[in-house]
Scaffold this motif. Structure first.
Motif, PDB file in Angstrom:
ATOM      1  N   SER A   1       0.275  -1.541  -0.152  1.00  8.73           N
ATOM      2  CA  SER A   1      -0.356  -0.175  -0.518  1.00  8.73           C
ATOM      3  C   SER A   1       1.039   1.453   0.479  1.00  8.73           C
ATOM      4  N   TYR A   2       2.012   1.178   0.050  1.00  9.67           N
ATOM      5  CA  TYR A   2       2.762   2.225  -0.032  1.00  9.67           C
ATOM      6  C   TYR A   2       2.900   2.953  -1.101  1.00  9.67           C
TER       7      TYR A   2
ATOM      8  N   TYR B   1      -9.825  -2.760  -3.763  1.00 10.13           N
ATOM      9  CA  TYR B   1      -8.887  -2.578  -3.190  1.00 10.13           C
ATOM     10  C   TYR B   1      -8.116  -3.648  -3.949  1.00 10.13           C
ATOM     11  N   ARG B   2      -8.071  -4.552  -4.717  1.00 11.12           N
ATOM     12  CA  ARG B   2      -6.324  -4.466  -6.025  1.00 11.12           C
ATOM     13  C   ARG B   2      -6.953  -3.903  -6.867  1.00 11.12           C
ATOM     14  N   ASN B   3      -7.541  -2.853  -7.139  1.00 12.18           N
ATOM     15  CA  ASN B   3      -7.238  -1.995  -8.151  1.00 12.18           C
ATOM     16  C   ASN B   3      -6.785  -0.925  -7.130  1.00 12.18           C
ATOM     17  N   GLN B   4      -7.321  -0.384  -6.047  1.00 11.96           N
ATOM     18  CA  GLN B   4      -6.217   0.487  -5.595  1.00 11.96           C
ATOM     19  C   GLN B   4      -4.169   0.670  -5.357  1.00 11.96           C
ATOM     20  N   LEU B   5      -4.826  -0.956  -5.008  1.00 11.83           N
ATOM     21  CA  LEU B   5      -3.148  -2.130  -4.552  1.00 11.83           C
ATOM     22  C   LEU B   5      -2.183  -1.330  -6.136  1.00 11.83           C
TER      23      LEU B   5
ATOM     24  N   THR C   1       2.288   2.561 -11.540  1.00  7.24           N
ATOM     25  CA  THR C   1       2.995   4.003 -11.815  1.00  7.24           C
ATOM     26  C   THR C   1       4.581   3.841 -10.964  1.00  7.24           C
ATOM     27  N   ASP C   2       5.392   4.624 -12.645  1.00  8.18           N
ATOM     28  CA  ASP C   2       6.637   4.726 -11.529  1.00  8.18           C
ATOM     29  C   ASP C   2       6.781   6.071 -11.711  1.00  8.18           C
ATOM     30  N   PRO C   3       7.376   5.953 -10.071  1.00 10.20           N
ATOM     31  CA  PRO C   3       7.388   7.737  -9.175  1.00 10.20           C
ATOM     32  C   PRO C   3       8.690   8.162  -9.961  1.00 10.20           C
ATOM     33  N   ASP C   4       9.573   7.637 -10.675  1.00 10.44           N
ATOM     34  CA  ASP C   4      10.026   8.167 -11.370  1.00 10.44           C
ATOM     35  C   ASP C   4       9.823   9.218 -12.714  1.00 10.44           C
ATOM     36  N   THR C   5       8.948   8.256 -13.897  1.00  7.35           N
ATOM     37  CA  THR C   5       8.320   8.844 -15.085  1.00  7.35           C
ATOM     38  C   THR C   5       7.520   9.670 -14.639  1.00  7.35           C
ATOM     39  N   LYS C   6       6.490   9.265 -13.593  1.00  3.22           N
ATOM     40  CA  LYS C   6       5.583  10.255 -12.842  1.00  3.22           C
ATOM     41  C   LYS C   6       6.630  11.467 -12.653  1.00  3.22           C
TER      42      LYS C   6
END
Length: 117
Positions: free
Chosen positions: A48-49, A92-96, A102-107
Motif C-alpha cells: 500500500s506504499y 481494493y485490488r485496483n487501489q493496490l 505507476t513508476d514514480p520517476d516517470t511520473k
C-alpha cells in the motif's frame, strides 16, 4: 495501548530486513480467530506504499483489521461470491495495483515537463 502496539509494529517493519525469516513467521495479531503473521502485515503495508505519502501506521492498522473482518464475515455468511463483495474486493485490488503500475520517476519527469510548459 494503541500507541504501544503501533510502535511495536513500526519496529518490526524496520527490523524486517535483518531478521526477515524470524519475524515473518511470528503471529502479530488474531482477527476474528484467524492468526495474522507479521510477514503478512508487512507485505500488505509495503504493497500500500505510495511514494511521498507514508501512511500513518495506526490508520493503516485500522484499515487492515476492517478489511480482514469484512473478508471473514463474507466467507462465514457465504457472501464472498456475491457481485457486491467481488466489486469491493476488486476496488481494493485496483487501489493496490496502482502503486505497481505507476513508476514514480516517470511520473516526476512528466510532472516537470508539464510544469515547464
Amino acid at each position: 495501548m494503541k500507541l504501544r502496539f503501533s510502535a511495536a509494529l513500526f519496529l518490526i517493519i524496520l527490523s524486517c530486513n535483518s531478521r526477515a525469516q524470524d519475524i515473518s513467521d511470528r503471529v502479530l495479531m488474531t482477527v476474528n480467530g484467524q492468526s495474522v503473521t507479521a510477514g503478512e502485515f508487512i507485505r500488505m503495508y509495503k504493497k500500500s506504499y505510495e511514494p511521498g505519502n507514508l501512511k500513518d501506521l495506526d490508520s493503516y492498522l485500522d484499515q487492515f483489521v476492517v478489511f480482514k473482518l469484512k473478508v471473514a464475515e463474507a466467507v462465514h455468511s457465504g457472501n464472498d461470491t456475491t457481485k457486491a463483495f467481488r466489486t469491493e474486493l476488486g476496488g481494493y485490488r485496483n487501489q493496490l495495483a496502482q502503486n505497481y503500475l505507476t513508476d514514480p520517476d516517470t511520473k516526476e519527469k512528466l510532472l516537470k515537463q508539464a510544469y515547464l510548459r
